[in-house]
Design a protein around this motif. Structure first.
Motif, PDB file in Angstrom:
ATOM      1  N   GLN A  46       0.411  -1.167  -0.177  1.00 34.90           N
ATOM      2  CA  GLN A  46      -0.105   0.110  -0.006  1.00 34.90           C
ATOM      3  C   GLN A  46       1.610   1.711   0.288  1.00 34.90           C
ATOM      4  O   GLN A  46       1.946   0.764   0.448  1.00 34.90           O
ATOM      5  CB  GLN A  46      -0.493  -0.249   1.279  1.00 34.90           C
ATOM      6  CG  GLN A  46      -1.935  -1.211   1.085  1.00 34.90           C
ATOM      7  CD  GLN A  46      -2.693  -1.030   0.200  1.00 34.90           C
ATOM      8  OE1 GLN A  46      -3.594  -0.132  -0.636  1.00 34.90           O
ATOM      9  NE2 GLN A  46      -2.856  -2.216  -0.477  1.00 34.90           N
ATOM     10  N   PRO A  47       0.694   2.350  -0.806  1.00 33.65           N
ATOM     11  CA  PRO A  47       1.178   2.922  -0.649  1.00 33.65           C
ATOM     12  C   PRO A  47       1.262   4.568   0.291  1.00 33.65           C
ATOM     13  O   PRO A  47       0.434   4.068   1.710  1.00 33.65           O
ATOM     14  CB  PRO A  47       0.618   4.554  -1.666  1.00 33.65           C
ATOM     15  CG  PRO A  47      -0.122   3.113  -2.672  1.00 33.65           C
ATOM     16  CD  PRO A  47      -0.664   2.243  -1.692  1.00 33.65           C
ATOM     17  N   VAL A  48       2.417   4.933   1.121  1.00 35.93           N
ATOM     18  CA  VAL A  48       3.148   5.262   2.137  1.00 35.93           C
ATOM     19  C   VAL A  48       3.119   6.931   1.645  1.00 35.93           C
ATOM     20  O   VAL A  48       4.292   6.962   0.647  1.00 35.93           O
ATOM     21  CB  VAL A  48       4.280   4.453   2.914  1.00 35.93           C
ATOM     22  CG1 VAL A  48       4.981   5.198   4.133  1.00 35.93           C
ATOM     23  CG2 VAL A  48       3.998   3.210   2.990  1.00 35.93           C
ATOM     24  N   ARG A  49       2.514   7.561   1.855  1.00 38.70           N
ATOM     25  CA  ARG A  49       3.087   8.805   1.779  1.00 38.70           C
ATOM     26  C   ARG A  49       3.483   9.860   2.879  1.00 38.70           C
ATOM     27  O   ARG A  49       3.070   9.789   3.686  1.00 38.70           O
ATOM     28  CB  ARG A  49       1.383   9.871   1.922  1.00 38.70           C
ATOM     29  CG  ARG A  49       1.006  11.078   1.184  1.00 38.70           C
ATOM     30  CD  ARG A  49      -0.376  11.413   0.246  1.00 38.70           C
ATOM     31  NE  ARG A  49      -0.791  10.318  -0.754  1.00 38.70           N
ATOM     32  CZ  ARG A  49      -1.410  11.089  -1.254  1.00 38.70           C
ATOM     33  NH1 ARG A  49      -2.682  11.596  -1.201  1.00 38.70           N
ATOM     34  NH2 ARG A  49      -1.897  10.037  -2.456  1.00 38.70           N
ATOM     35  N   VAL A  50       3.976  10.960   2.082  1.00 42.75           N
ATOM     36  CA  VAL A  50       5.379  11.348   2.597  1.00 42.75           C
ATOM     37  C   VAL A  50       4.378  12.511   2.524  1.00 42.75           C
ATOM     38  O   VAL A  50       4.998  13.072   1.116  1.00 42.75           O
ATOM     39  CB  VAL A  50       6.745  11.339   2.643  1.00 42.75           C
ATOM     40  CG1 VAL A  50       7.486  12.097   3.298  1.00 42.75           C
ATOM     41  CG2 VAL A  50       6.650   9.486   2.128  1.00 42.75           C
ATOM     42  N   GLY A  65      -2.466  13.938   8.723  1.00 48.36           N
ATOM     43  CA  GLY A  65      -2.182  12.386   7.972  1.00 48.36           C
ATOM     44  C   GLY A  65      -1.362  11.141   7.111  1.00 48.36           C
ATOM     45  O   GLY A  65      -1.315  10.692   7.338  1.00 48.36           O
ATOM     46  N   CYS A  66      -0.507  12.338   6.951  1.00 47.12           N
ATOM     47  CA  CYS A  66       0.816  11.260   5.935  1.00 47.12           C
ATOM     48  C   CYS A  66       1.779  10.137   6.781  1.00 47.12           C
ATOM     49  O   CYS A  66       1.994  10.832   8.150  1.00 47.12           O
ATOM     50  CB  CYS A  66       1.898  12.526   5.546  1.00 47.12           C
ATOM     51  SG  CYS A  66       1.532  13.409   4.190  1.00 47.12           S
ATOM     52  N   ALA A  67       1.497   9.770   6.279  1.00 51.87           N
ATOM     53  CA  ALA A  67       2.213   8.297   7.213  1.00 51.87           C
ATOM     54  C   ALA A  67       3.829   8.907   7.448  1.00 51.87           C
ATOM     55  O   ALA A  67       4.198   8.281   8.944  1.00 51.87           O
ATOM     56  CB  ALA A  67       2.377   7.240   5.983  1.00 51.87           C
ATOM     57  N   LEU A  68       4.464   9.685   6.569  1.00 52.48           N
ATOM     58  CA  LEU A  68       5.681   9.892   7.005  1.00 52.48           C
ATOM     59  C   LEU A  68       6.076  11.367   6.743  1.00 52.48           C
ATOM     60  O   LEU A  68       6.250  12.543   5.943  1.00 52.48           O
ATOM     61  CB  LEU A  68       7.130   9.547   6.116  1.00 52.48           C
ATOM     62  CG  LEU A  68       8.672   9.946   6.154  1.00 52.48           C
ATOM     63  CD1 LEU A  68       8.978   9.590   8.432  1.00 52.48           C
ATOM     64  CD2 LEU A  68       9.761   9.826   6.065  1.00 52.48           C
ATOM     65  N   ARG A  69       5.508  12.469   8.775  1.00 54.19           N
ATOM     66  CA  ARG A  69       5.275  13.638   7.833  1.00 54.19           C
ATOM     67  C   ARG A  69       6.402  14.407   8.755  1.00 54.19           C
ATOM     68  O   ARG A  69       6.912  13.622   9.209  1.00 54.19           O
ATOM     69  CB  ARG A  69       3.921  14.145   9.301  1.00 54.19           C
ATOM     70  CG  ARG A  69       3.569  15.121   9.684  1.00 54.19           C
ATOM     71  CD  ARG A  69       2.325  15.896  10.334  1.00 54.19           C
ATOM     72  NE  ARG A  69       2.299  16.848  10.112  1.00 54.19           N
ATOM     73  CZ  ARG A  69       1.535  17.413  11.188  1.00 54.19           C
ATOM     74  NH1 ARG A  69       0.899  17.148  11.897  1.00 54.19           N
ATOM     75  NH2 ARG A  69       0.847  18.621  10.730  1.00 54.19           N
ATOM     76  N   LEU A  70       6.969  15.026   8.339  1.00 58.78           N
ATOM     77  CA  LEU A  70       8.196  15.980   7.830  1.00 58.78           C
ATOM     78  C   LEU A  70       7.995  17.632   8.125  1.00 58.78           C
ATOM     79  O   LEU A  70       6.832  18.414   8.033  1.00 58.78           O
ATOM     80  CB  LEU A  70       9.221  16.069   6.108  1.00 58.78           C
ATOM     81  CG  LEU A  70       9.411  14.544   6.183  1.00 58.78           C
ATOM     82  CD1 LEU A  70       9.955  14.376   4.661  1.00 58.78           C
ATOM     83  CD2 LEU A  70       9.988  13.690   7.018  1.00 58.78           C
ATOM     84  N   ARG A 102      10.417  23.268   2.890  1.00 59.90           N
ATOM     85  CA  ARG A 102      11.256  23.039   1.458  1.00 59.90           C
ATOM     86  C   ARG A 102       9.861  21.440   0.759  1.00 59.90           C
ATOM     87  O   ARG A 102       9.885  21.706  -0.003  1.00 59.90           O
ATOM     88  CB  ARG A 102      11.873  22.897   0.921  1.00 59.90           C
ATOM     89  CG  ARG A 102      13.137  24.518   1.371  1.00 59.90           C
ATOM     90  CD  ARG A 102      14.282  24.477   0.819  1.00 59.90           C
ATOM     91  NE  ARG A 102      14.560  23.632  -0.901  1.00 59.90           N
ATOM     92  CZ  ARG A 102      14.140  24.990  -1.736  1.00 59.90           C
ATOM     93  NH1 ARG A 102      14.349  26.470  -1.330  1.00 59.90           N
ATOM     94  NH2 ARG A 102      14.270  24.548  -2.835  1.00 59.90           N
ATOM     95  N   VAL A 103       9.308  20.967   1.824  1.00 60.61           N
ATOM     96  CA  VAL A 103       8.715  19.462   1.143  1.00 60.61           C
ATOM     97  C   VAL A 103       6.946  20.166   1.531  1.00 60.61           C
ATOM     98  O   VAL A 103       6.656  21.001   2.126  1.00 60.61           O
ATOM     99  CB  VAL A 103       8.793  18.836   2.795  1.00 60.61           C
ATOM    100  CG1 VAL A 103       7.962  17.391   2.490  1.00 60.61           C
ATOM    101  CG2 VAL A 103      10.170  18.456   2.494  1.00 60.61           C
ATOM    102  N   SER A 104       6.269  19.402  -0.196  1.00 58.63           N
ATOM    103  CA  SER A 104       5.301  20.173   0.265  1.00 58.63           C
ATOM    104  C   SER A 104       4.369  19.065   1.094  1.00 58.63           C
ATOM    105  O   SER A 104       4.770  18.226   1.535  1.00 58.63           O
ATOM    106  CB  SER A 104       4.638  19.958  -1.683  1.00 58.63           C
ATOM    107  OG  SER A 104       5.211  20.095  -2.076  1.00 58.63           O
ATOM    108  N   GLY A 105       2.792  19.262   1.063  1.00 60.72           N
ATOM    109  CA  GLY A 105       2.195  19.250   1.809  1.00 60.72           C
ATOM    110  C   GLY A 105       1.674  17.359   1.713  1.00 60.72           C
ATOM    111  O   GLY A 105       2.367  16.975   3.093  1.00 60.72           O
TER     112      GLY A 105
END
Length: 444
Positions: free
Chosen positions: A40-44, A49-54, A58-61
């Motif tokens: 399953q896709p892991v969103r960054v 709500g992103c699985a890997l939240r940064l 300079r990183v988009s939502g």
């Protein structure tokens, strides 16, 4: 998490089931954070709500997503503002193997196994060659060094300046079957770009202006032994290509020559930074990186192993013929409270300066310890009453004069030793020292 591991760049993800791999933040505000990968896709991204939240600005939502697909991994950019870089190129969607490193904003992400495939228990030893330490980080390092030393496996070291990369390489050599052969160290970062190829591969007479005689390169000088290549991150793409060919074919052709010569060396490479980050930015060849990074060993900075300070201080003092006795009191507290940006090299310099300033001292407690070189404050003062360019030039000249005077004093006036300690080409150091009147014109 263990500080020492085998790299995953060369391993294939074939047969790896969901959860066997993770997406790890190598560098950035969330360095060390990871999330498991599966079908399953892991969103960054930075959005909740992103699985890997940064938190990298300079990183988009919603920046990218990653998932496992068969024997590979799919990385898809989600229309991010600043893009996703892989091996220096902006990608929309790409299939990669385990070990791939990406740059998003100012952060670096790597797909890797959740645990090293080769786990070793911390060593019971408190030293490996010239390396000493009793911290868990160092005993984990010793454990892997003990395993790889008897082999000819290529090792890639990375760590901050002064953490002992050359000491580790020399200790590997001394613990190997090649110990009767030569150990040759080349600091690629200290060499002018035009001389790197000649230093590594040698040259024939007349190969370039000034080549009055043939010269064997480092590979041939290390034949039968170990070659330590330091600061590889800055070598040019042309040298990277030639180095890769030599590593794969074990044959060397000198600059300007036609004939190739077989060479038998073990290579230990090193860099201050993780070279996989340079691969992601496109400044270092991925195939050369994979060839070097068979075993990757990070050397921990001194500030992360302060419990090793008493052992290190005693060892360094005894190497100078000084019996430290009990290590206690304000001196040890002073050393323990310092951040050691120069690591073990800085500690050694502090102790050497203390011995010079404490003639007749008996024991550690009698040493006059100072964390700043004598005269550093006033000599390096910044002027603001002159134009910027003039102030900058004055500060640079003041720094050069003070630094060279200190390193020459520690080397007893020996230019070759001073150049080695400074990580500089000897001729360049001599030129600067002459310019500041620190050596005679006829000094060698």
């Amino acid at each position: 998490m263990s500080q020492t591991l085998l790299t995953t760049q060369n391993e294939g993800p074939e047969g790896a089931g969901p959860g066997r791999h993770q997406l790890l933040v190598l560098e950035g505000p969330e360095a060390g954070r990871a999330v498991g990968l599966g079908s399953q896709p892991v969103r960054v991204g930075t959005r909740e709500g992103c699985a890997l939240r940064l938190s990298d600005p300079r990183v988009s939502g919603e920046h990218l997503e990653v998932w496992e697909e068969g024997s590979a991994f799919v990385v898809r950019d989600l229309g991010s503002r600043n893009g996703t870089l892989y091996e220096g190129s902006r990608v929309r969607e790409v299939r990669v193997r385990a070990g791939a490193t990406f740059k998003v904003g100012r952060s670096f992400l790597r797909i890797q196994a959740q645990a090293p495939h080769w786990e070793v228990a911390p060593s019971q030893a408190r030293r490996f060659g010239e390396l000493v330490g009793e911290s868990l980080a160092m005993r984990e390092l010793f454990a892997v060094l003990e395993q790889v030393a008897p082999t000819d496996t290529t090792v890639l070291l990375h760590g901050e300046t002064g953490t002992g990369k050359e000491v580790a390489a020399r200790s590997l050599h001394e613990a190997s079957a090649r110990r009767r052969g030569p150990f040759v160290a080349v600091d690629c970062g200290a060499l002018p770009e035009g001389l790197v190829e000649s230093e590594l591969f040698g040259h024939v007479r007349g190969a370039f202006t000034g080549a009055l005689a043939a010269r064997a390169g480092a590979f041939m000088r290390a034949n039968g032994g170990t070659l330590f290549l330091d600061e590889l991150a800055g070598i040019s793409p042309a040298v990277q290509a030639r180095l890769l060919r030599v590593l794969e074919e074990r044959r060397v052709r000198p600059v300007g020559g036609d004939a190739e010569q077989p060479v038998d060396v073990r290579v230990v490479a090193a860099s201050r930074a993780d070279l996989s980050l340079a691969v992601a930015e496109g400044s270092f060849r991925p195939d050369l990186y994979y060839r070097l990074a068979v075993v990757t060993l990070p050397l921990p900075p001194l500030r992360r192993r302060r419990e090793d300070l008493p052992l290190l201080v005693a060892e360094l003092l005894r190497r100078r013929g000084f019996e430290p006795g009990p290590l206690r009191g304000p001196g040890l507290e002073l050393l323990s409270g310092h951040d050691w940006p120069g690591n073990v090299r800085e500690l050694r310099n502090v102790l050497e300066r203390a011995m010079v300033l404490s003639p007749g001292a008996r024991g550690f407690e009698a040493l006059r310890l100072s964390l700043q070189p004598q005269g550093a404050g006033p000599e390096l003062s910044l002027r603001t009453d002159v134009p910027f360019a003039e102030a900058k030039q004055a500060l640079l000249e003041s720094f050069e004069r003070h630094y060279l005077r200190d390193v020459l004093a520690r080397a007893g006036g020996n230019l070759s030793e001073a150049a080695r300690q400074a990580g500089m080409d000897r001729k360049h150091l001599r030129l600067l020292a002459r310019r500041h009147g620190l050596v005679r014109t006829d000094s060698e």
